[in-house]
Design a protein around this motif. Structure first.
Motif, PDB file in Angstrom:
ATOM      1  N   ASP A  47       2.380   2.731  -1.585  1.00 37.60           N
ATOM      2  CA  ASP A  47       2.206   1.744  -0.525  1.00 37.60           C
ATOM      3  C   ASP A  47       0.721   1.435  -0.284  1.00 37.60           C
ATOM      4  OD1 ASP A  47       4.877   1.483  -0.221  1.00 37.60           O
ATOM      5  OD2 ASP A  47       5.025   2.608   1.663  1.00 37.60           O
ATOM      6  N   MET A  48      -0.123   2.454  -0.348  1.00 40.28           N
ATOM      7  CA  MET A  48      -1.549   2.228  -0.118  1.00 40.28           C
ATOM      8  C   MET A  48      -2.168   1.449  -1.263  1.00 40.28           C
ATOM      9  SD  MET A  48      -2.862   5.785   1.633  1.00 40.28           S
ATOM     10  CE  MET A  48      -1.916   6.906   0.580  1.00 40.28           C
ATOM     11  N   ILE A  49      -1.733   1.740  -2.488  1.00 40.74           N
ATOM     12  CA  ILE A  49      -2.263   1.028  -3.647  1.00 40.74           C
ATOM     13  C   ILE A  49      -1.870  -0.441  -3.603  1.00 40.74           C
ATOM     14  CG2 ILE A  49      -2.247   0.875  -6.173  1.00 40.74           C
ATOM     15  CD1 ILE A  49      -1.720   3.936  -6.182  1.00 40.74           C
ATOM     16  N   THR A  50      -0.598  -0.705  -3.350  1.00 37.60           N
ATOM     17  CA  THR A  50      -0.146  -2.109  -3.286  1.00 37.60           C
ATOM     18  C   THR A  50      -0.789  -2.850  -2.116  1.00 37.60           C
ATOM     19  OG1 THR A  50       1.816  -1.409  -2.034  1.00 37.60           O
ATOM     20  CG2 THR A  50       2.051  -1.644  -4.424  1.00 37.60           C
ATOM     21  N   CYS A  51      -1.025  -2.134  -1.024  1.00 40.23           N
ATOM     22  CA  CYS A  51      -1.680  -2.736   0.135  1.00 40.23           C
ATOM     23  C   CYS A  51      -3.081  -3.236  -0.240  1.00 40.23           C
ATOM     24  CB  CYS A  51      -1.762  -1.720   1.270  1.00 40.23           C
ATOM     25  SG  CYS A  51      -2.643  -2.308   2.733  1.00 40.23           S
ATOM     26  N   LEU A  52      -3.818  -2.409  -0.973  1.00 42.74           N
ATOM     27  CA  LEU A  52      -5.167  -2.792  -1.388  1.00 42.74           C
ATOM     28  C   LEU A  52      -5.132  -3.933  -2.402  1.00 42.74           C
ATOM     29  CD1 LEU A  52      -6.783   0.753  -1.706  1.00 42.74           C
ATOM     30  CD2 LEU A  52      -7.245  -0.960   0.056  1.00 42.74           C
ATOM     31  N   ALA A  53      -4.171  -3.883  -3.330  1.00 40.28           N
ATOM     32  CA  ALA A  53      -4.057  -4.942  -4.334  1.00 40.28           C
ATOM     33  C   ALA A  53      -3.765  -6.286  -3.683  1.00 40.28           C
ATOM     34  CB  ALA A  53      -2.963  -4.584  -5.340  1.00 40.28           C
ATOM     35  N   GLU A  54      -2.854  -6.283  -2.707  1.00 42.43           N
ATOM     36  CA  GLU A  54      -2.505  -7.527  -2.022  1.00 42.43           C
ATOM     37  C   GLU A  54      -3.661  -8.036  -1.171  1.00 42.43           C
ATOM     38  OE1 GLU A  54       0.988  -6.276  -0.045  1.00 42.43           O
ATOM     39  OE2 GLU A  54       2.313  -6.666  -1.761  1.00 42.43           O
ATOM     40  N   ALA A  55      -4.456  -7.108  -0.632  1.00 45.97           N
ATOM     41  CA  ALA A  55      -5.620  -7.510   0.146  1.00 45.97           C
ATOM     42  C   ALA A  55      -6.633  -8.247  -0.717  1.00 45.97           C
ATOM     43  CB  ALA A  55      -6.270  -6.288   0.797  1.00 45.97           C
ATOM     44  N   GLU A  56      -6.654  -7.950  -1.990  1.00 47.90           N
ATOM     45  CA  GLU A  56      -7.550  -8.632  -2.928  1.00 47.90           C
ATOM     46  C   GLU A  56      -6.900  -9.853  -3.568  1.00 47.90           C
ATOM     47  OE1 GLU A  56      -9.119  -5.884  -5.762  1.00 47.90           O
ATOM     48  OE2 GLU A  56     -10.395  -4.881  -4.284  1.00 47.90           O
ATOM     49  N   GLY A  57      -5.651 -10.110  -3.242  1.00 44.50           N
ATOM     50  CA  GLY A  57      -4.958 -11.260  -3.797  1.00 44.50           C
ATOM     51  C   GLY A  57      -4.543 -11.081  -5.242  1.00 44.50           C
ATOM     52  N   LEU A  58      -4.390  -9.843  -5.687  1.00 44.58           N
ATOM     53  CA  LEU A  58      -4.030  -9.558  -7.076  1.00 44.58           C
ATOM     54  C   LEU A  58      -2.591  -9.047  -7.120  1.00 44.58           C
ATOM     55  CD1 LEU A  58      -7.388  -7.912  -8.212  1.00 44.58           C
ATOM     56  CD2 LEU A  58      -6.620 -10.259  -8.586  1.00 44.58           C
ATOM     57  N   ASP A  59      -1.641  -9.982  -7.105  1.00 45.50           N
ATOM     58  CA  ASP A  59      -0.242  -9.587  -7.025  1.00 45.50           C
ATOM     59  C   ASP A  59       0.249  -8.916  -8.296  1.00 45.50           C
ATOM     60  OD1 ASP A  59      -0.557 -11.983  -8.349  1.00 45.50           O
ATOM     61  OD2 ASP A  59       1.327 -12.829  -7.642  1.00 45.50           O
ATOM     62  N   GLY A  60      -0.430  -9.185  -9.428  1.00 50.76           N
ATOM     63  CA  GLY A  60      -0.043  -8.509 -10.659  1.00 50.76           C
ATOM     64  C   GLY A  60      -0.290  -7.017 -10.576  1.00 50.76           C
ATOM     65  N   HIS A  61      -1.404  -6.642  -9.930  1.00 54.40           N
ATOM     66  CA  HIS A  61      -1.688  -5.221  -9.733  1.00 54.40           C
ATOM     67  C   HIS A  61      -0.599  -4.586  -8.860  1.00 54.40           C
ATOM     68  CE1 HIS A  61      -5.587  -6.244 -11.340  1.00 54.40           C
ATOM     69  NE2 HIS A  61      -6.039  -5.009 -11.175  1.00 54.40           N
ATOM     70  N   ALA A  62      -0.279  -5.257  -7.775  1.00 52.96           N
ATOM     71  CA  ALA A  62       0.735  -4.723  -6.859  1.00 52.96           C
ATOM     72  C   ALA A  62       2.082  -4.605  -7.563  1.00 52.96           C
ATOM     73  CB  ALA A  62       0.840  -5.628  -5.633  1.00 52.96           C
ATOM     74  N   ARG A  63       2.434  -5.611  -8.366  1.00 57.15           N
ATOM     75  CA  ARG A  63       3.715  -5.584  -9.066  1.00 57.15           C
ATOM     76  C   ARG A  63       3.801  -4.400 -10.029  1.00 57.15           C
ATOM     77  NH1 ARG A  63       5.136 -10.826 -12.336  1.00 57.15           N
ATOM     78  NH2 ARG A  63       5.420 -11.624 -10.217  1.00 57.15           N
ATOM     79  N   SER A  64       2.669  -4.070 -10.691  1.00 56.79           N
ATOM     80  CA  SER A  64       2.708  -2.960 -11.652  1.00 56.79           C
ATOM     81  C   SER A  64       3.078  -1.645 -10.976  1.00 56.79           C
ATOM     82  CB  SER A  64       1.360  -2.836 -12.365  1.00 56.79           C
ATOM     83  OG  SER A  64       0.362  -2.329 -11.488  1.00 56.79           O
ATOM     84  N   ILE A  65       2.753  -1.527  -9.686  1.00 49.05           N
ATOM     85  CA  ILE A  65       3.131  -0.330  -8.931  1.00 49.05           C
ATOM     86  C   ILE A  65       4.588  -0.430  -8.478  1.00 49.05           C
ATOM     87  CG2 ILE A  65       2.632   1.055  -6.886  1.00 49.05           C
ATOM     88  CD1 ILE A  65       0.491   1.207  -9.070  1.00 49.05           C
ATOM     89  N   ARG A  66       4.989  -1.583  -7.939  1.00 53.01           N
ATOM     90  CA  ARG A  66       6.356  -1.739  -7.436  1.00 53.01           C
ATOM     91  C   ARG A  66       7.390  -1.548  -8.549  1.00 53.01           C
ATOM     92  NH1 ARG A  66       4.209  -6.146  -4.149  1.00 53.01           N
ATOM     93  NH2 ARG A  66       4.110  -5.447  -1.976  1.00 53.01           N
TER      94      ARG A  66
END
Length: 464
Positions: free
Chosen positions: A406-425
């Protein structure tokens, strides 16, 4: 030599001339010439390298004779006196002993839930050493560049040097043998730098190039940086000596002249609180310079970039030195150790009258490859750390990923990098573990920092 008061306009003008002297070396014609040389070697390989060597050095080379045979290396070294070879051997021993202190080791951080973070240290695979030609031979530079690389564990050391100077200065061969270098190519100038950076049919490329040279060599190193690493874009040598009324003017002048004889662009400066000493140093400079074999070079350097500055206090002298950030600083005062503590920007500091700058050039142990032209504000002396690569390795566990997703995806979304967040989800969707906790597990896990000789075989280089 003229004595300048730093609080007067003439003194400030002289200081400004010395501070900007490195900019006077820049020459657009040199830049263009070097660019053409590099392009020719890059595109034509051996053919371009050999054509340029014949053009600039008057030497005909081929794939059969560009590399020095071991028998010739040994023959040339055999012409050197036993006294010189012993001195080279002892100098190499001192250099090696000092640089052993700079060794870096792979370190691994083991955490309680199986996460492993590693800082891996590995030597560069190949280093090229440029050995300059010209009127003076520099066997000491061979040792000062090669030995730290050896201590770092570099498996392949290559030397390049102009053919004419190499054959007429056998002390270079003796230094190369003492340094354990058997791969030697008789090419010099910008074309040698290009060959090391890009490789030719006869000269395999390296990962880093070190060693001094003329302005064409320095410019070539600047232009190939990024294709390979380089040690520094070295400028003319320089020394600043801080002296009070306890200093010996004979020794102050001698150390200034030791730098002035390198190059007409060298800077030799004394900063003192004593007008009596200043006048005595000026007299000694004139007297001693007249007895040196490189008198014309020395006098030209002193005329252009030499100075004796009078200051009100030693504190002001230290402030001036830190502003100049010179290659060498000599401290000849009543309490040199205390004063040296306040010198923060210098390539090397020589403390006390016995610590002649020449001791560092040849024998003490620390490498004499130092930052010049004020770059001591951000560059360091050449060392073992310059010949290694550092790699970070991360081995996460699924348990830790579940806790921190959750913390990793939170930071990725804060940077507008949804691909990063998706790789975690996506990883979470494929895992049926517990939900992430609200506390930070990094504050709860036990962290141990262990020094190891080599990384564990189980470590991986997976990205988080």
């Amino acid at each position: 030599m003229q004595v300048f008061r730093l609080d007067e306009a003439a003194g400030q003008e002289r200081l400004a001339t010395i501070l900007r002297r490195h900019t006077l070396v820049a020459d657009p014609n040199v830049t263009r010439t070097v660019s053409d040389i590099i392009q020719m070697v890059r595109e034509m390989g051996d053919k371009g390298l050999f054509a340029l060597t014949e053009k600039f050095d008057g030497v005909s080379l081929s794939a059969q004779n560009v590399r020095v045979e071991t028998a010739l290396l040994e023959k040339l070294a055999g012409q050197v006196s036993a006294e010189v070879r012993t001195a080279l051997r002892m100098a190499a021993k001192n250099i090696r002993h000092f640089h052993e202190l700079q060794r870096e080791y792979t370190r691994v951080m083991e955490q309680a839930d199986g996460v492993q973070l590693m800082h891996r240290i590995q030597p560069l695979d190949a280093v090229g050493i440029y050995v300059p030609g010209g009127q003076a031979a520099y066997p000491s530079t061979v040792l000062m560049t090669a030995v730290p690389a050896q201590v770092a564990g570099v498996p392949r050391l290559v030397a390049v040097t102009p053919a004419k100077s190499f054959l007429t200065q056998p002390v270079l061969a003796a230094a190369l043998i003492e340094a354990g270098i058997s791969e030697v190519y008789t090419v010099g100038g910008a074309q040698a730098i290009a060959a090391l950076a890009y490789g030719t049919e006869s000269v395999p490329r390296v990962a880093k190039i070190v060693g001094p040279g003329n302005r064409y060599v320095a410019e070539a190193k600047r232009q190939v940086y990024g294709v390979v690493d380089v040690d520094t874009i070295a400028g003319p040598s320089e020394v600043v000596i801080i002296a009070d009324d306890t200093a010996d003017p004979v020794l102050v002048a001698a150390d200034m002249l030791a730098q002035a004889e390198h190059d007409e662009l060298a800077a030799a400066v004394c900063v003192t609180t004593s007008e009596t000493l200043a006048m005595a140093v000026a007299e000694q400079l004139a007297y001693q310079a007249a007895t040196l074999s490189r008198r014309e070079v020395v006098e030209a350097a002193l005329e252009r970039f030499g100075a004796i500055f009078l200051v009100a206090s030693l504190s002001e002298a230290v402030r001036l030195v830190n502003r100049m950030a010179p290659e060498h600083v000599g401290v000849m005062t009543a309490e040199p150790e205390r004063l040296a503590e306040d010198i923060t920007f210098a390539g090397a500091v020589f403390i006390g009258a016995a610590s002649a700058e020449a001791v560092g050039d040849y024998f003490a142990g620390p490498s004499h490859v130092l930052p010049t032209g004020g770059t001591a504000r951000f560059f360091s002396p050449l060392g073992v750390y310059d010949f290694v690569r550092r790699t970070n390795l991360i081995r996460y566990t699924m348990g830790r990923l579940v806790k921190t997703a959750d913390m990793i995806t939170c930071l990725a979304e804060a940077e507008g990098l949804d691909g990063h967040a998706r790789s975690i989800r996506l990883r979470m969707e494929r895992h049926s573990g517990p939900l992430a906790p609200t506390t930070n597990p990094l504050t709860e896990s036990k962290q141990n920092l262990l020094a190891v000789e080599s990384p564990p075989e189980t470590a991986s280089n997976d990205e988080p």
